[in-house]
Scaffold this active site. Sequence first.
Site, PDB file in Angstrom:
ATOM      1  N   LYS A   1       1.755   1.221 -40.677  1.00  0.00           N
ATOM      2  CA  LYS A   1       1.503   1.794 -42.014  1.00  0.00           C
ATOM      3  C   LYS A   1       0.768   3.113 -41.852  1.00  0.00           C
ATOM      4  O   LYS A   1       0.169   3.401 -40.812  1.00  0.00           O
ATOM      5  CB  LYS A   1       0.656   0.845 -42.877  1.00  0.00           C
ATOM      6  CG  LYS A   1      -0.737   0.472 -42.307  1.00  0.00           C
ATOM      7  CD  LYS A   1      -1.839   1.467 -42.597  1.00  0.00           C
ATOM      8  CE  LYS A   1      -3.192   1.008 -42.031  1.00  0.00           C
ATOM      9  NZ  LYS A   1      -4.089   2.088 -41.657  1.00  0.00           N
TER      10      LYS A   1
ATOM     11  N   PRO B   1       1.557   3.763 -31.534  1.00  0.00           N
ATOM     12  CA  PRO B   1       0.347   4.216 -30.837  1.00  0.00           C
ATOM     13  C   PRO B   1      -0.874   3.329 -31.162  1.00  0.00           C
ATOM     14  O   PRO B   1      -0.990   2.822 -32.287  1.00  0.00           O
ATOM     15  CB  PRO B   1       0.165   5.648 -31.344  1.00  0.00           C
ATOM     16  CG  PRO B   1       1.552   6.090 -31.709  1.00  0.00           C
ATOM     17  CD  PRO B   1       2.236   4.866 -32.242  1.00  0.00           C
TER      18      PRO B   1
ATOM     19  N   GLY C   1      -5.036   4.479 -36.114  1.00  0.00           N
ATOM     20  CA  GLY C   1      -5.074   4.444 -37.581  1.00  0.00           C
ATOM     21  C   GLY C   1      -3.765   3.986 -38.196  1.00  0.00           C
ATOM     22  O   GLY C   1      -3.551   4.150 -39.399  1.00  0.00           O
TER      23      GLY C   1
ATOM     24  N   GLY D   1      -1.790  -3.262 -34.404  1.00  0.00           N
ATOM     25  CA  GLY D   1      -2.300  -4.594 -34.034  1.00  0.00           C
ATOM     26  C   GLY D   1      -2.265  -5.544 -35.225  1.00  0.00           C
ATOM     27  O   GLY D   1      -1.904  -6.716 -35.086  1.00  0.00           O
ATOM     28  N   SER D   2      -2.612  -5.047 -36.401  1.00  0.00           N
ATOM     29  CA  SER D   2      -2.598  -5.893 -37.603  1.00  0.00           C
ATOM     30  C   SER D   2      -1.172  -6.279 -37.972  1.00  0.00           C
ATOM     31  O   SER D   2      -0.917  -7.404 -38.409  1.00  0.00           O
ATOM     32  CB  SER D   2      -3.247  -5.153 -38.777  1.00  0.00           C
ATOM     33  OG  SER D   2      -4.573  -4.818 -38.456  1.00  0.00           O
ATOM     34  N   ALA D   3      -0.243  -5.345 -37.801  1.00  0.00           N
ATOM     35  CA  ALA D   3       1.168  -5.647 -38.069  1.00  0.00           C
ATOM     36  C   ALA D   3       1.656  -6.726 -37.093  1.00  0.00           C
ATOM     37  O   ALA D   3       2.339  -7.682 -37.494  1.00  0.00           O
ATOM     38  CB  ALA D   3       2.011  -4.378 -37.930  1.00  0.00           C
TER      39      ALA D   3
ATOM     40  N   ASP E   1      -6.633  -5.361 -42.433  1.00  0.00           N
ATOM     41  CA  ASP E   1      -5.307  -4.819 -42.759  1.00  0.00           C
ATOM     42  C   ASP E   1      -4.215  -5.889 -42.733  1.00  0.00           C
ATOM     43  O   ASP E   1      -3.089  -5.621 -43.164  1.00  0.00           O
ATOM     44  CB  ASP E   1      -4.898  -3.735 -41.729  1.00  0.00           C
ATOM     45  CG  ASP E   1      -5.723  -2.459 -41.885  1.00  0.00           C
ATOM     46  OD1 ASP E   1      -6.313  -2.248 -42.961  1.00  0.00           O
ATOM     47  OD2 ASP E   1      -5.765  -1.680 -40.914  1.00  0.00           O
TER      48      ASP E   1
HETATM   49  O1  C5P Z   1     -11.089  -6.275 -40.049  1.00  0.00           O
HETATM   50  P1  C5P Z   1     -10.932  -5.376 -38.849  1.00  0.00           P
HETATM   51  O2  C5P Z   1     -11.316  -6.061 -37.578  1.00  0.00           O
HETATM   52  O3  C5P Z   1      -9.605  -4.700 -38.763  1.00  0.00           O
HETATM   53  O4  C5P Z   1     -11.975  -4.208 -39.076  1.00  0.00           O
HETATM   54  C1  C5P Z   1     -12.421  -3.387 -38.039  1.00  0.00           C
HETATM   55  C2  C5P Z   1     -13.741  -2.780 -38.422  1.00  0.00           C
HETATM   56  O5  C5P Z   1     -13.563  -1.874 -39.510  1.00  0.00           O
HETATM   57  C3  C5P Z   1     -14.766  -3.766 -38.923  1.00  0.00           C
HETATM   58  O6  C5P Z   1     -15.508  -4.295 -37.862  1.00  0.00           O
HETATM   59  C4  C5P Z   1     -15.637  -2.916 -39.833  1.00  0.00           C
HETATM   60  O7  C5P Z   1     -16.565  -2.207 -39.054  1.00  0.00           O
HETATM   61  C5  C5P Z   1     -14.665  -1.903 -40.380  1.00  0.00           C
HETATM   62  N1  C5P Z   1     -14.182  -2.225 -41.748  1.00  0.00           N
HETATM   63  C6  C5P Z   1     -15.061  -2.095 -42.813  1.00  0.00           C
HETATM   64  N2  C5P Z   1     -14.638  -2.377 -44.075  1.00  0.00           N
HETATM   65  C7  C5P Z   1     -13.360  -2.765 -44.306  1.00  0.00           C
HETATM   66  C8  C5P Z   1     -12.452  -2.890 -43.233  1.00  0.00           C
HETATM   67  C9  C5P Z   1     -12.890  -2.608 -41.965  1.00  0.00           C
HETATM   68  O8  C5P Z   1     -16.221  -1.738 -42.619  1.00  0.00           O
HETATM   69  N3  C5P Z   1     -12.974  -3.029 -45.546  1.00  0.00           N
END
Ligand code: C5P
Length: 299
Positions: free
Chosen positions: A8, A94, A98, A102-104, A136
């Site tokens: 995305k 990549p 951003g 990984g989430s996908a 994500d």
């Molecule tokens: O949830 P995920 O592991 O993908 O998020 C990675 C980092 O991004 C989290 O550890 C947090 O520091 C930050 N994050 C955040 N607020 C969000 C999503 C992500 O602070 N809504």
Amino acid sequence: MHARPRAKVNLTLSVGERGRDGYHPLESAFLRIGLADDLTVALGDGLGADVLTVSGRPGADATDNIVLRAFDAVRRAIGAELPPLVAHLDKRIPITAGLAGGSADAAAAVDCALQMWGAALSPAALANVALDLGADVPFFAGNAAAALVRGRGEHVQPLPQPPADVTLVLVTPQVALSTTAVFARFDDLKLFDPGKKRETPNWSDLVASAERLRDANDLWPAALTIAPELAGLRDELERLTGRPWLMSGSGSTLFAIYGSADESVPAARSLVASESEILGGAIINAVDLIGPDPLWRYP
Ligand code: C5P
């Protein structure tokens, strides 16, 4: 089973104040793009551990991979002893860029695991599994082409179908930006601005709305303090292409929006042909919104 989890970009990213859980309330327009990893999953023998092999982009880890965490999470949610899974992930999106590759992958892995085990989870249990895997992941667990994502990432409100002929050029420099580090910098620098106007993409003319969306990513100033070279890169891309460039998520991918493949593919080629020093080492992809493979890529 075979899946092509697509990446995305964020067309907007409004970030609120850090909550007590460490996460920030977001409001972000997510757009699924035609650039996908390749995941195959099969049933293994006996009751051993799941096995994952990884190929493709260097830097992808096969031992602490989110695909294995997704299998574990599904197994725990089902709460029964289940045969091991044997998976292979070919990374094409990549990494730490951003683009939420990984989430996908995680959302696709959940889906594959359930199918391989012939199991189902309630919508609520599935939503918990997705959010636990990452903010994500709920977006990818749904099938919207575009969505307004809010909260930590759990509220996914599908947006109207984006125009079919939109294409993007993505430039991912050799700068790995950790999402956690960028959000931490956002807090340290007190970048939360409650008065900031929220932009929304205009589907009827997405190309024209890029000018407004250019500065609708609240993480841009935070990312710049970690990777100041992104400012020079954006200036150069805007000079070379004569159009606005946006940052996706916490970076480091920058992208521009085009009305058709006839415009974006030559634009991507001309970036390479410019031999601009600041683009050295960057991965360049021209993509549509369908994929699963890019229209054109470099290298
Ligand atoms: O949830 P995920 O592991 O993908 O998020 C990675 C980092 O991004 C989290 O550890 C947090 O520091 C930050 N994050 C955040 N607020 C969000 C999503 C992500 O602070 N809504």
